[in-house]
Design a protein around this motif. Structure first.
Motif: not given
Lengths: 253, 230
Positions: B41-45, B52-62
């Motif tokens: 999440k903190l990387s420049k890539n 990482a954004d997708g991972y946290t959003t989806i996991i915290r939604g289900i």
């Protein structure tokens, strides 16, 4: 001719991983029941939990000598143990006692839905108590002082000054609690309630499949979480309107 | 009460130990997921950040149970079909232990990602600049400057996540792992004393919560040595 019909192994894998949406569409009624049960369970348990939590939070924040430690025990017990066991205890456990089996409450306590609702409400009340307590304790002293100076009684002060401002402060934490409650409500499906996950399980069992029911449930929960967090953002904007920085570009109406 | 004493081995020793095992293994794995996620999440890539954004959003939604059932049942089918069609491996079986540990770690990893991201951001960048100016290498900066402060800033939220994770482990009983909830429920039904046995499991979790709270508070005190508190 034969190899025209042949599917490559990779294609076979991709086909097998594809979500067969017709299964969900054909059983939309089951999912509608599931959505209804989930939403009512979450909404009612938040409501009952909240009604219980406000007085408890006030006693905790006022440091009542007898009630405060008792309420602490209650919140610690419910916050420190899994909701799964709490629900099992009420649904499977209470039938152990003859007093309860013979009591007037048994028709209610025999139903999975009501048991889940009771467990969720008690659980949510424990969390909400701590949320509101924190918010009440964070009331700026000046507000209380001003209320006292205006000659308000403690009850009036609570009703007019402390609680309204505490509710506003509690709002961000409260939106988390709503989403946690939605996540927690899947426990209802383990005691035979047809909530969203329960609908998924029903559909899966009907066709001997695993993916479709669970994935449909996952998507429905994701949508609900999205809607809830959106709703709370709007609500926060409305309630915290006085805290927003005023921009010079849009003059106040 | 005598019934619980009679079955203490099966409930507290066997089941309780399994619960603790699942919790500890998944904690280690989740911390790794969290560190990787926060690093992404903190990387420049851009790709890493979006992933990482997708991972946290989806996991915290289900909800956790839905994910656990999906991974336990469908994950195994997909893995086998993939092995079959590519010929890379023949039948593999995901045992409930692996599925449970992995799922809990995968879910909690999303929460730890936020924990570590917040902690990383709390470290003043001037310190890292100063360390670089002193000629420290990046591993040395991580070990001497970042890590001690990362732990300090991450601990409060880490404690919260761990307490949630501990309670989540109760769900592994639903995919057939014979943990304390499973055993208490099974024996309780057999002896027609479900309340007594489930209550014992409840007390066991309460004990674990209390112990971890005390331990983490001590750790917090240790890592915040030298910090003045108002």
């Amino acid at each position: 001719m034969a190899d025209a019909a042949q599917i490559s192994p990779i294609q076979d894998f991709i086909v097998s991983a594809i979500f067969d949406y017709t299964v969900v569409v054909d059983n939309y009624e089951t999912f509608l029941i599931g959505i209804w049960n989930t939403i009512t369970l979450v909404a009612l348990s938040l409501l009952f939990g909240g009604l219980l939590a406000v007085p408890l939070a006030v006693f905790r924040a006022e440091r009542h000598p007898i009630f405060s430690p008792l309420i602490w025990c209650y919140t610690y017990l419910f916050r420190g143990t899994p909701l799964l066991i709490q629900t099992f205890l009420i649904y499977y456990g209470l039938g152990q006692f003859e007093v309860i089996r013979d009591s007037f409450a048994w028709p209610v306590l025999r139903e999975a839905y009501w048991c889940a609702l009771i467990a969720f409400s008690l659980n949510s009340a424990a969390y909400q108590t701590e949320i509101f307590r924190g918010a009440i304790e964070a009331t700026p002293f000046g507000e209380v002082e001003a209320a006292k100076a205006s000659g308000m009684s403690r009850l009036t002060m609570m009703r007019r000054i402390i609680l309204p401002s505490a509710f506003r402060r509690a709002l961000p934490a409260y939106s988390n609690e709503v989403i946690f409650m939605l996540h927690g409500s899947v426990i209802a499906s383990t005691v035979t309630v047809v909530d969203i996950l329960g609908a998924g399980r029903t559909v899966n069992a009907k066709y001997y499949i695993y993916l479709e029911g669970f994935l449909a449930a996952a998507i429905l929960y994701l949508t609900l979480v999205f809607l809830i967090s959106r709703g709370f953002k709007l609500w926060e904007k409305h309630w915290h309107a006085h805290l927003r920085p005023r921009s010079a570009a849009s003059p106040a109406e | 009460m005598e019934a619980i004493w009679e079955y203490r081995d099966l409930i507290f020793i066997k089941g309780g130990l399994l619960t603790v095992e699942v919790a500890v293994y998944s904690l280690i794995l989740a911390t790794i997921f969290g560190l990787l996620g926060s690093w992404a999440k903190l990387s420049k890539n851009k790709v890493a950040r979006a992933g990482a954004d997708g991972y946290t959003t989806i996991i915290r939604g289900i909800p956790d149970l839905v994910l656990m059932l999906l991974i336990f049942f469908q994950g195994q089918i997909l893995l086998n079909r993939f092995g079959e069609s590519t010929g890379l491996w023949t039948f593999v079986e995901i045992d409930p232990m692996t599925a449970g540990v992995f799922t809990i770690a995968f879910i909690m990893g999303a929460y730890y990602t936020e924990t570590f991201r917040g902690a990383f951001l709390s470290i003043p960048s001037g310190q890292i600049e100063a360390a670089t100016a002193c000629g420290m290498s990046r591993p040395l900066i991580f070990r001497r400057i970042i890590w001690p402060q990362l732990v300090r800033y991450a601990l409060p939220s880490f404690t919260n996540n761990w307490l949630v994770q501990l309670k989540t482990t109760a769900l592994v009983s639903l995919i057939g792992l014979q943990d304390i909830v499973y055993n208490a429920n099974a024996i309780g039904r057999k002896l027609r004393e479900p309340f007594t046995f489930l209550f014992a499991a409840l007390v066991f979790f309460l004990f674990l919560t209390a112990v971890s709270e005390i331990a983490l508070r001590l750790l917090e005190r240790r890592y915040s040595a030298g910090i003045r508190r108002a």
